[in-house]
Design a protein around this motif. Structure first.
Motif, short mmCIF file in Angstrom:
data_model
loop_
_atom_site.label_atom_id
_atom_site.label_comp_id
_atom_site.label_asym_id
_atom_site.label_seq_id
_atom_site.Cartn_x
_atom_site.Cartn_y
_atom_site.Cartn_z
N THR A 187 2.87 5.40 87.35
CA THR A 187 1.88 4.35 87.55
C THR A 187 0.85 4.48 86.43
N PRO A 188 1.24 4.04 85.24
CA PRO A 188 0.39 4.26 84.06
C PRO A 188 -0.99 3.66 84.27
N GLY A 189 -1.98 4.37 83.76
CA GLY A 189 -3.34 3.85 83.83
C GLY A 189 -4.01 4.09 85.17
N ASP A 190 -3.29 4.67 86.10
CA ASP A 190 -3.89 4.93 87.40
C ASP A 190 -4.21 6.41 87.50
N GLY A 191 -3.18 7.22 87.69
CA GLY A 191 -3.37 8.64 87.96
C GLY A 191 -4.23 9.35 86.94
N MET A 192 -4.11 8.99 85.66
CA MET A 192 -4.78 9.78 84.64
C MET A 192 -6.22 9.35 84.39
N ASP A 193 -6.59 8.16 84.81
CA ASP A 193 -7.93 7.66 84.48
C ASP A 193 -8.96 7.97 85.55
N ARG A 194 -8.53 8.16 86.77
CA ARG A 194 -9.52 8.26 87.83
C ARG A 194 -10.03 9.68 87.98
N GLY A 233 -0.53 19.23 84.61
CA GLY A 233 0.03 17.91 84.29
C GLY A 233 -0.95 16.77 84.51
N LEU A 234 -2.11 17.10 85.09
CA LEU A 234 -3.10 16.06 85.40
C LEU A 234 -4.38 16.21 84.58
#
Ligand SMILES: [Zn+2]
Length: 280
Positions: free
Chosen positions: A6-13, A278-279
């Motif tokens: 889910t690009p743009g979701d998990g890594m930005d928040r 990984g996060l």
């Protein structure tokens, strides 16, 4: 590099850990260290406690069903103890689902219509899903499908956490707490060697086989926090043998926390020492 689907979701928040537990006091032994550690590292931590603990001990160790056991008073006391425990661990947010404690398997409380274990999974999972939508945790921790030791509320907590995670699709990594078989065996050996005969024999199949454990987190800097948090649950002290162990054994038992990773949508090592690998 990540393989987040889910690009743009998990890594930005905002990095967030959510632990889903059944009763006040469950937060400490298996997850108190990661809650304290990740809070200290600036990760937002959320504890969800599903029940009020009504089926715990009352004043003077009065058991549920015995004269003088007042469910409402026990719940009030235990929720106050929970707030103290949470302060020792530094947890950012506590969310109480407020369900009624079902009691241990076989107790009269199992039959109570409002008991957490009797609430339809989809009903309770919908409430937990709302919290997942609000906090959007990348990492969720709960019990395994046997609730780690068969308590009906722990099994129910597992079920609603799995259902809410599936429904929302929010967590990138999902974990079960593990009770490491080999470490427990060593702890018993240590106690025997130090003249502290445990009052029961360990079955050979007790705990989680070590080869299933994917994640071991060093929480040794937070042993004191865990101990203070556990001591905060003083009304349940009779049921918490860890409180009566010598400091060396407590240190040995509390300095690592163990998990089985069941889902990861990010690239992380098979054997990891960080639930946020990984996060970040
Ligand atoms: Zn519990």
């Amino acid at each position: 590099m990540t393989v987040n689907d889910t690009p743009g979701d998990g890594m930005d928040r905002e990095l967030t850990l959510m632990a889903v537990h059944a009763h006040p006091d469950d937060e400490v032994i298996g997850t108190g260290g990661i809650l304290a550690k990740y809070t200290a590292e600036g990760i937002r931590t959320v504890l969800v406690t599903c029940t009020n603990g009504e089926q715990g001990d009352g004043p003077g160790g009065v058991k549920p069903g015995e004269p003088g056991h007042d469910d409402a008073a026990v719940a009030e006391r235990r929720l106050a103890e929970l707030r103290e425990s949470v302060a020792h661990l530094g947890i950012d947010h506590v969310e109480l689902l407020g369900y009624r404690d079902s009691g241990m398997d076989g107790w009269d409380g199992n039959g109570h219509a409002d008991a957490f274990a009797n609430v339809p999974v989809e009903t309770a999972a919908a409430r937990l899903a709302e919290l997942m939508e609000r906090y959007r945790p990348q990492v969720i921790v709960t019990y395994d499908e046997n609730g780690n030791y068969g308590h009906p509320d722990h099994i129910q907590a597992h079920r609603i956490a799995v259902a809410a995670a599936e429904k929302t699709g929010i967590p990138d990594k999902f974990y079960y707490t593990a009770v490491p078989r080999e470490a427990i065996r060593q702890m018993f050996e240590f106690m025997r060697a130090n003249g502290m005969a445990p009052d029961f024999e360990l079955p050979d199949d007790f705990g989680t086989p070590d080869e299933l454990i994917s994640s071991v987190v060093d929480v040794s800097p937070y042993v004191e926090n865990k101990l203070k948090a556990l001591q905060a649950h003083a009304s349940q002290g009779e049921n918490i043998p860890f409180l009566r162990m010598p400091p060396e054994a407590q240190h040995q038992a509390f300095s690592r926390e163990y998990f089985i990773r069941t889902t990861s949508r990010v690239a992380a090592p098979d054997q990891e020492d960080d639930l946020f690998a990984g996060l970040r």
